[in-house]
Design a protein around this motif. Structure first.
Motif, PDB file in Angstrom:
ATOM      1  N   GLY A 107      -6.467  -3.476 -11.889  1.00 42.77           N
ATOM      2  CA  GLY A 107      -5.602  -3.677 -13.035  1.00 42.77           C
ATOM      3  C   GLY A 107      -4.235  -3.041 -12.862  1.00 42.77           C
ATOM      4  O   GLY A 107      -4.063  -2.073 -12.106  1.00 42.77           O
ATOM      5  N   ARG A 108      -3.277  -3.553 -13.585  1.00 45.86           N
ATOM      6  CA  ARG A 108      -1.914  -3.034 -13.507  1.00 45.86           C
ATOM      7  C   ARG A 108      -1.864  -1.594 -14.028  1.00 45.86           C
ATOM      8  O   ARG A 108      -2.340  -1.295 -15.116  1.00 45.86           O
ATOM      9  N   ARG A 109      -1.277  -0.712 -13.236  1.00 44.98           N
ATOM     10  CA  ARG A 109      -1.139   0.712 -13.573  1.00 44.98           C
ATOM     11  C   ARG A 109      -2.488   1.348 -13.933  1.00 44.98           C
ATOM     12  O   ARG A 109      -2.565   2.253 -14.755  1.00 44.98           O
ATOM     13  N   ASN A 110      -3.530   0.858 -13.304  1.00 41.28           N
ATOM     14  CA  ASN A 110      -4.875   1.358 -13.583  1.00 41.28           C
ATOM     15  C   ASN A 110      -5.383   2.127 -12.368  1.00 41.28           C
ATOM     16  O   ASN A 110      -5.510   1.563 -11.276  1.00 41.28           O
ATOM     17  N   LYS A 146      -1.111 -17.306  -9.229  1.00 46.05           N
ATOM     18  CA  LYS A 146      -1.285 -16.406 -10.365  1.00 46.05           C
ATOM     19  C   LYS A 146      -1.099 -14.972  -9.877  1.00 46.05           C
ATOM     20  O   LYS A 146      -1.546 -14.615  -8.789  1.00 46.05           O
ATOM     21  N   HIS A 147      -0.462 -14.142 -10.719  1.00 46.43           N
ATOM     22  CA  HIS A 147      -0.159 -12.767 -10.318  1.00 46.43           C
ATOM     23  C   HIS A 147      -0.712 -11.816 -11.364  1.00 46.43           C
ATOM     24  O   HIS A 147      -0.173 -11.681 -12.452  1.00 46.43           O
ATOM     25  N   GLN A 148      -1.817 -11.140 -11.007  1.00 44.25           N
ATOM     26  CA  GLN A 148      -2.449 -10.186 -11.917  1.00 44.25           C
ATOM     27  C   GLN A 148      -2.451  -8.764 -11.380  1.00 44.25           C
ATOM     28  O   GLN A 148      -2.716  -7.827 -12.131  1.00 44.25           O
ATOM     29  N   SER A 149      -2.156  -8.606 -10.101  1.00 39.20           N
ATOM     30  CA  SER A 149      -2.397  -7.323  -9.471  1.00 39.20           C
ATOM     31  C   SER A 149      -1.496  -7.122  -8.265  1.00 39.20           C
ATOM     32  O   SER A 149      -0.994  -8.087  -7.672  1.00 39.20           O
ATOM     33  N   ALA A 150      -1.335  -5.849  -7.855  1.00 41.23           N
ATOM     34  CA  ALA A 150      -0.625  -5.558  -6.607  1.00 41.23           C
ATOM     35  C   ALA A 150      -1.334  -6.192  -5.417  1.00 41.23           C
ATOM     36  O   ALA A 150      -0.712  -6.471  -4.386  1.00 41.23           O
ATOM     37  N   PHE A 151      -2.620  -6.456  -5.567  1.00 39.22           N
ATOM     38  CA  PHE A 151      -3.382  -7.126  -4.514  1.00 39.22           C
ATOM     39  C   PHE A 151      -2.731  -8.447  -4.125  1.00 39.22           C
ATOM     40  O   PHE A 151      -2.730  -8.828  -2.945  1.00 39.22           O
ATOM     41  N   ASP A 152      -2.167  -9.150  -5.102  1.00 38.97           N
ATOM     42  CA  ASP A 152      -1.592 -10.473  -4.849  1.00 38.97           C
ATOM     43  C   ASP A 152      -0.354 -10.401  -3.956  1.00 38.97           C
ATOM     44  O   ASP A 152       0.037 -11.405  -3.366  1.00 38.97           O
ATOM     45  N   THR A 153       0.263  -9.217  -3.878  1.00 35.84           N
ATOM     46  CA  THR A 153       1.419  -9.059  -3.002  1.00 35.84           C
ATOM     47  C   THR A 153       1.008  -8.707  -1.578  1.00 35.84           C
ATOM     48  O   THR A 153       1.863  -8.627  -0.694  1.00 35.84           O
ATOM     49  N   LEU A 154      -0.284  -8.511  -1.368  1.00 36.24           N
ATOM     50  CA  LEU A 154      -0.808  -8.203  -0.034  1.00 36.24           C
ATOM     51  C   LEU A 154      -1.543  -9.386   0.590  1.00 36.24           C
ATOM     52  O   LEU A 154      -1.386  -9.671   1.779  1.00 36.24           O
ATOM     53  N   ILE A 155      -2.352 -10.067  -0.205  1.00 39.24           N
ATOM     54  CA  ILE A 155      -3.331 -10.993   0.350  1.00 39.24           C
ATOM     55  C   ILE A 155      -2.704 -12.162   1.104  1.00 39.24           C
ATOM     56  O   ILE A 155      -3.282 -12.650   2.084  1.00 39.24           O
ATOM     57  N   TRP A 156      -1.495 -12.576   0.703  1.00 42.18           N
ATOM     58  CA  TRP A 156      -0.924 -13.753   1.355  1.00 42.18           C
ATOM     59  C   TRP A 156      -0.461 -13.480   2.779  1.00 42.18           C
ATOM     60  O   TRP A 156      -0.325 -14.398   3.578  1.00 42.18           O
ATOM     61  N   PHE A 157      -0.276 -12.219   3.124  1.00 41.64           N
ATOM     62  CA  PHE A 157      -0.015 -11.895   4.523  1.00 41.64           C
ATOM     63  C   PHE A 157      -1.221 -12.241   5.385  1.00 41.64           C
ATOM     64  O   PHE A 157      -1.083 -12.473   6.589  1.00 41.64           O
ATOM     65  N   THR A 158      -2.405 -12.265   4.784  1.00 45.16           N
ATOM     66  CA  THR A 158      -3.630 -12.497   5.544  1.00 45.16           C
ATOM     67  C   THR A 158      -4.107 -13.949   5.479  1.00 45.16           C
ATOM     68  O   THR A 158      -4.985 -14.332   6.245  1.00 45.16           O
ATOM     69  N   LEU A 159      -3.550 -14.737   4.568  1.00 46.92           N
ATOM     70  CA  LEU A 159      -4.067 -16.098   4.348  1.00 46.92           C
ATOM     71  C   LEU A 159      -3.205 -17.200   4.963  1.00 46.92           C
ATOM     72  O   LEU A 159      -3.700 -18.308   5.176  1.00 46.92           O
ATOM     73  N   VAL A 160      -1.929 -16.927   5.186  1.00 47.38           N
ATOM     74  CA  VAL A 160      -1.043 -17.931   5.793  1.00 47.38           C
ATOM     75  C   VAL A 160      -0.336 -17.303   6.993  1.00 47.38           C
ATOM     76  O   VAL A 160      -0.240 -16.077   7.096  1.00 47.38           O
ATOM     77  N   PRO A 161       0.179 -18.124   7.903  1.00 48.36           N
ATOM     78  CA  PRO A 161       0.725 -17.579   9.150  1.00 48.36           C
ATOM     79  C   PRO A 161       1.956 -16.700   8.991  1.00 48.36           C
ATOM     80  O   PRO A 161       2.107 -15.709   9.702  1.00 48.36           O
ATOM     81  N   ASP A 162       2.865 -17.038   8.071  1.00 48.17           N
ATOM     82  CA  ASP A 162       4.151 -16.328   8.024  1.00 48.17           C
ATOM     83  C   ASP A 162       4.720 -16.397   6.605  1.00 48.17           C
ATOM     84  O   ASP A 162       5.588 -17.209   6.293  1.00 48.17           O
TER      85      ASP A 162
END
Length: 236
Positions: free
Chosen positions: A190-193, A77-93
């Motif tokens: 939030g988006r643009r918040n 699910k994609h609700q925030s710019a956060f979602d484009t960051l967090i997966w760098f920290t949760l999976v190896p590559d």
């Protein structure tokens, strides 16, 4: 206090992002693994900054469903710019499926192209789908983990739009189960918040789906959106 914390985070977000990208420019001349490490380091730093400055508690459940190595296909699910960051920290590559236009951005786009991430030209129709599958197969051969946002764009909490068939095409082409993920990140960021809100930011990783191709899209949407309803109810 909320305004001050949000100001501090936004300054840090853009300042640290610019610092990492400019400082990392020489890495573009080196092996691709160096660019991926630089992006991972930046993402880890920004997630830590969000938690510290805003007062966010990050809770990840179901991490046992995530790979510690090898190729994987994650539909999040994609609700925030956060979602484009967090997966760098949760999976190896991680390799994100993203709009190809983002490759044109200075610094970030250069790193995304070089890493490489999987760019999709939305105006190219079926040609774009075939190119996406070719790129994804190459990424999978490198034993990287692919993250796709099945709606194709960010959505606000409570908003629902149809899931796109790209995730089904990838699952079929790669012969991988799909790992669904729900999140309430939009409630925090939030988006643009400008304002970022304290609280518990949850990422819920659900059991992989191995249903038939013809049933996959509907099943994926049902599983994620059911979890979203529970998350949003808990948030209220």
């Amino acid at each position: 206090m909320l305004l001050l914390r949000s100001l501090l985070f936004n300054v840090a977000f853009f300042g640290l992002g610019a610092f990492f990208m400019v400082l990392g420019v020489p890495l573009l001349l080196g092996p691709r693994r160096l660019q991926r490490r630089a992006m991972r380091g930046m993402a880890q730093c920004l997630v830590w900054t969000l938690c510290r400055t805003i007062g966010v508690t990050l809770r990840v459940t179901g991490s046992e469903h995530l790979p510690t190595q090898g190729a994987a296909l994650i539909a999040a699910k994609h609700q925030s710019a956060f979602d484009t960051l967090i997966w760098f920290t949760l999976v190896p590559d991680v390799a994100y499926v993203m709009k190809k236009e983002l490759f044109l951005l200075p610094f970030y786009g250069w790193f995304a192209r070089r890493a490489p991430m999987i760019g999709v030209d939305r105006s190219a129709g079926g040609k774009a789908m075939r190119q996406m599958m070719r790129d994804a197969r190459e990424v999978a051969r490198e034993e990287r983990q692919i993250v796709i946002f099945p709606e194709g764009t960010r959505t606000a909490p409570g908003q629902r739009i149809p899931y796109q068939p790209g995730v089904v095409a990838l699952a079929s082409s790669l012969n991988l189960p799909v790992i669904p993920v729900a999140t309430n990140s939009g409630r925090i960021w939030g988006r643009r918040n400008f304002l970022k809100r304290p609280g518990t930011l949850e990422v819920r990783v659900l059991p992989p789906l191995t249903v038939a191709r013809g049933e996959l899209l509907a099943r994926l949407e049902q599983v994620i959106e059911t979890e979203q309803l529970e998350l949003e109810g808990a948030g209220r």
